[in-house]
Design a protein around this motif. Structure first.
Motif, PDB file in Angstrom:
ATOM      1  N   ILE A   1       0.578  -1.349   0.152  1.00 35.14           N
ATOM      2  CA  ILE A   1       0.128  -0.324  -0.094  1.00 35.14           C
ATOM      3  C   ILE A   1       0.790   1.162   0.468  1.00 35.14           C
ATOM      4  CG2 ILE A   1      -2.004   0.832   1.350  1.00 35.14           C
ATOM      5  CD1 ILE A   1      -2.740  -1.356   2.000  1.00 35.14           C
ATOM      6  N   SER A   2       2.032   1.830   0.478  1.00 34.33           N
ATOM      7  CA  SER A   2       2.714   2.237   0.825  1.00 34.33           C
ATOM      8  C   SER A   2       3.288   2.754  -0.465  1.00 34.33           C
ATOM      9  CB  SER A   2       4.436   2.519   2.033  1.00 34.33           C
ATOM     10  OG  SER A   2       3.323   1.847   3.266  1.00 34.33           O
ATOM     11  N   ILE A   3       3.996   1.595  -1.318  1.00 34.16           N
ATOM     12  CA  ILE A   3       4.615   2.170  -2.187  1.00 34.16           C
ATOM     13  C   ILE A   3       3.605   3.153  -3.495  1.00 34.16           C
ATOM     14  CG2 ILE A   3       5.179   0.384  -4.587  1.00 34.16           C
ATOM     15  CD1 ILE A   3       6.414  -1.603  -2.834  1.00 34.16           C
ATOM     16  N   GLY A   4       2.410   2.025  -3.484  1.00 29.09           N
ATOM     17  CA  GLY A   4       0.771   2.734  -4.881  1.00 29.09           C
ATOM     18  C   GLY A   4       1.112   4.630  -3.838  1.00 29.09           C
ATOM     19  N   VAL A   5       0.756   4.386  -2.131  1.00 26.56           N
ATOM     20  CA  VAL A   5       0.799   5.580  -1.866  1.00 26.56           C
ATOM     21  C   VAL A   5       1.946   6.885  -2.168  1.00 26.56           C
ATOM     22  CG1 VAL A   5       0.296   7.019  -0.374  1.00 26.56           C
ATOM     23  CG2 VAL A   5      -0.787   5.138  -0.304  1.00 26.56           C
ATOM     24  N   ASP A   6       3.270   6.550  -2.394  1.00 27.09           N
ATOM     25  CA  ASP A   6       4.377   7.002  -2.363  1.00 27.09           C
ATOM     26  C   ASP A   6       4.690   7.697  -3.801  1.00 27.09           C
ATOM     27  OD1 ASP A   6       4.902   6.853   0.445  1.00 27.09           O
ATOM     28  OD2 ASP A   6       6.565   5.820   0.048  1.00 27.09           O
ATOM     29  N   VAL A   7       3.628   6.268  -4.821  1.00 26.58           N
ATOM     30  CA  VAL A   7       3.989   6.553  -6.198  1.00 26.58           C
ATOM     31  C   VAL A   7       3.721   7.310  -6.952  1.00 26.58           C
ATOM     32  CG1 VAL A   7       3.911   5.124  -8.286  1.00 26.58           C
ATOM     33  CG2 VAL A   7       5.681   4.803  -6.885  1.00 26.58           C
ATOM     34  N   SER A   8       2.229   7.379  -6.730  1.00 27.48           N
ATOM     35  CA  SER A   8       0.912   8.013  -6.579  1.00 27.48           C
ATOM     36  C   SER A   8       1.291   9.441  -5.617  1.00 27.48           C
ATOM     37  CB  SER A   8      -0.440   7.413  -5.946  1.00 27.48           C
ATOM     38  OG  SER A   8      -0.530   6.752  -6.455  1.00 27.48           O
TER      39      SER A   8
ATOM     40  N   GLY B   1      14.119  -5.406   0.495  1.00 27.43           N
ATOM     41  CA  GLY B   1      14.146  -6.836  -0.327  1.00 27.43           C
ATOM     42  C   GLY B   1      13.911  -6.983  -1.842  1.00 27.43           C
ATOM     43  N   LYS B   2      14.114  -7.336  -2.910  1.00 24.34           N
ATOM     44  CA  LYS B   2      13.919  -7.907  -3.656  1.00 24.34           C
ATOM     45  C   LYS B   2      12.443  -7.255  -4.504  1.00 24.34           C
ATOM     46  CE  LYS B   2      17.882 -10.163  -5.491  1.00 24.34           C
ATOM     47  NZ  LYS B   2      18.512 -11.977  -5.603  1.00 24.34           N
ATOM     48  N   LYS B   3      11.549  -8.296  -3.907  1.00 22.41           N
ATOM     49  CA  LYS B   3      10.484  -8.040  -4.309  1.00 22.41           C
ATOM     50  C   LYS B   3       9.988  -6.459  -4.025  1.00 22.41           C
ATOM     51  CE  LYS B   3       6.907  -9.624  -1.630  1.00 22.41           C
ATOM     52  NZ  LYS B   3       6.071 -10.427  -0.495  1.00 22.41           N
ATOM     53  N   HIS B   4      10.145  -6.411  -2.869  1.00 16.77           N
ATOM     54  CA  HIS B   4       9.855  -5.153  -3.357  1.00 16.77           C
ATOM     55  C   HIS B   4      10.620  -3.337  -4.075  1.00 16.77           C
ATOM     56  CE1 HIS B   4       8.242  -6.403   0.317  1.00 16.77           C
ATOM     57  NE2 HIS B   4       6.999  -5.708   0.466  1.00 16.77           N
ATOM     58  N   LEU B   5      11.231  -4.251  -4.409  1.00 13.44           N
ATOM     59  CA  LEU B   5      12.419  -3.722  -5.081  1.00 13.44           C
ATOM     60  C   LEU B   5      11.639  -3.752  -6.034  1.00 13.44           C
ATOM     61  CD1 LEU B   5      15.490  -1.810  -5.277  1.00 13.44           C
ATOM     62  CD2 LEU B   5      15.506  -4.232  -6.534  1.00 13.44           C
ATOM     63  N   PHE B   6      10.939  -4.615  -7.065  1.00  8.36           N
ATOM     64  CA  PHE B   6      10.390  -5.042  -7.462  1.00  8.36           C
ATOM     65  C   PHE B   6       9.416  -4.225  -8.758  1.00  8.36           C
ATOM     66  CE2 PHE B   6       7.504  -6.923 -10.779  1.00  8.36           C
ATOM     67  CZ  PHE B   6       7.454  -6.684 -11.821  1.00  8.36           C
ATOM     68  N   TYR B   7       8.761  -4.060  -6.551  1.00  6.51           N
ATOM     69  CA  TYR B   7       7.089  -3.275  -7.314  1.00  6.51           C
ATOM     70  C   TYR B   7       7.734  -1.741  -7.128  1.00  6.51           C
ATOM     71  CZ  TYR B   7       4.989  -7.909  -5.843  1.00  6.51           C
ATOM     72  OH  TYR B   7       4.178  -9.298  -5.502  1.00  6.51           O
ATOM     73  N   ALA B   8       8.421  -1.488  -6.789  1.00  5.63           N
ATOM     74  CA  ALA B   8       8.503  -0.149  -6.120  1.00  5.63           C
ATOM     75  C   ALA B   8       9.134   0.317  -8.405  1.00  5.63           C
ATOM     76  CB  ALA B   8       9.633   0.365  -5.650  1.00  5.63           C
ATOM     77  N   ALA B   9      10.044   0.033  -8.783  1.00 10.22           N
ATOM     78  CA  ALA B   9      10.552  -0.130  -9.473  1.00 10.22           C
ATOM     79  C   ALA B   9       9.291  -0.251 -10.948  1.00 10.22           C
ATOM     80  CB  ALA B   9      11.649  -0.773 -10.466  1.00 10.22           C
ATOM     81  N   ALA B  10       8.876  -1.330 -10.858  1.00 11.12           N
ATOM     82  CA  ALA B  10       7.374  -1.501 -11.595  1.00 11.12           C
ATOM     83  C   ALA B  10       6.628  -0.087 -11.727  1.00 11.12           C
ATOM     84  CB  ALA B  10       6.550  -2.326 -11.704  1.00 11.12           C
TER      85      ALA B  10
END
Length: 135
Positions: free
Chosen positions: A78-85, A117-126
């Motif tokens: 959720i935080s990744i989505g909120v930060d990127v948005s 880790g890698k999974k969140h790196l991928f989500y944030a990058a994508a």
């Protein structure tokens, strides 16, 4: 106040991230208001205020959730989505695809990767790549 400043919260990476997110948001409010005061604000003040009316309570909710439910894996997504948005919205309001806000995409990708880790790196990058492309 021990519930907030207790040792267990400061060791929680989600709490640390939420604290930094709130601090940056409050700093952004000051910068936006000062930019408007000195006539240097790109975009309209009311648009920024509407965005902040959505983002600040969301950031506060994420912060409170770290206290109420310290271990909640979904909060990171959720935080990744909120930060990127939030970054995308501010860049859009500034009417500049290339703005200082866009540097925060890199910060998000690196920080999520380093912390989680890698999974969140991928989500944030994508998420950042998609958002910047749409911007």
């Amino acid at each position: 106040m021990d519930f907030l400043f207790g040792h267990r919260h400061w060791n929680n990476q989600d709490f640390q991230s939420a604290s930094v997110r709130l601090a940056i948001s409050l700093y952004a409010v000051v910068l936006i208001l000062l930019s408007h005061q000195f006539g240097k604000l790109s975009g309209s003040l009311s648009s920024y205020l509407y965005a902040l009316a959505f983002l600040l309570p969301t950031f506060l909710g994420l912060f409170i959730s770290t206290i109420v439910r310290p271990q909640w894996p979904a909060r990171r997504i959720i935080s990744i989505g909120v930060d990127v948005s939030g970054i995308t919205l501010c860049s859009y309001l500034a009417d500049q695809a290339i703005s200082a806000y866009c540097l925060l995409y890199i910060w998000i990708v690196v920080s999520y990767g380093a912390r989680y880790g890698k999974k969140h790196l991928f989500y944030a990058a994508a998420g950042s790549a998609i958002a910047y492309t749409l911007l």
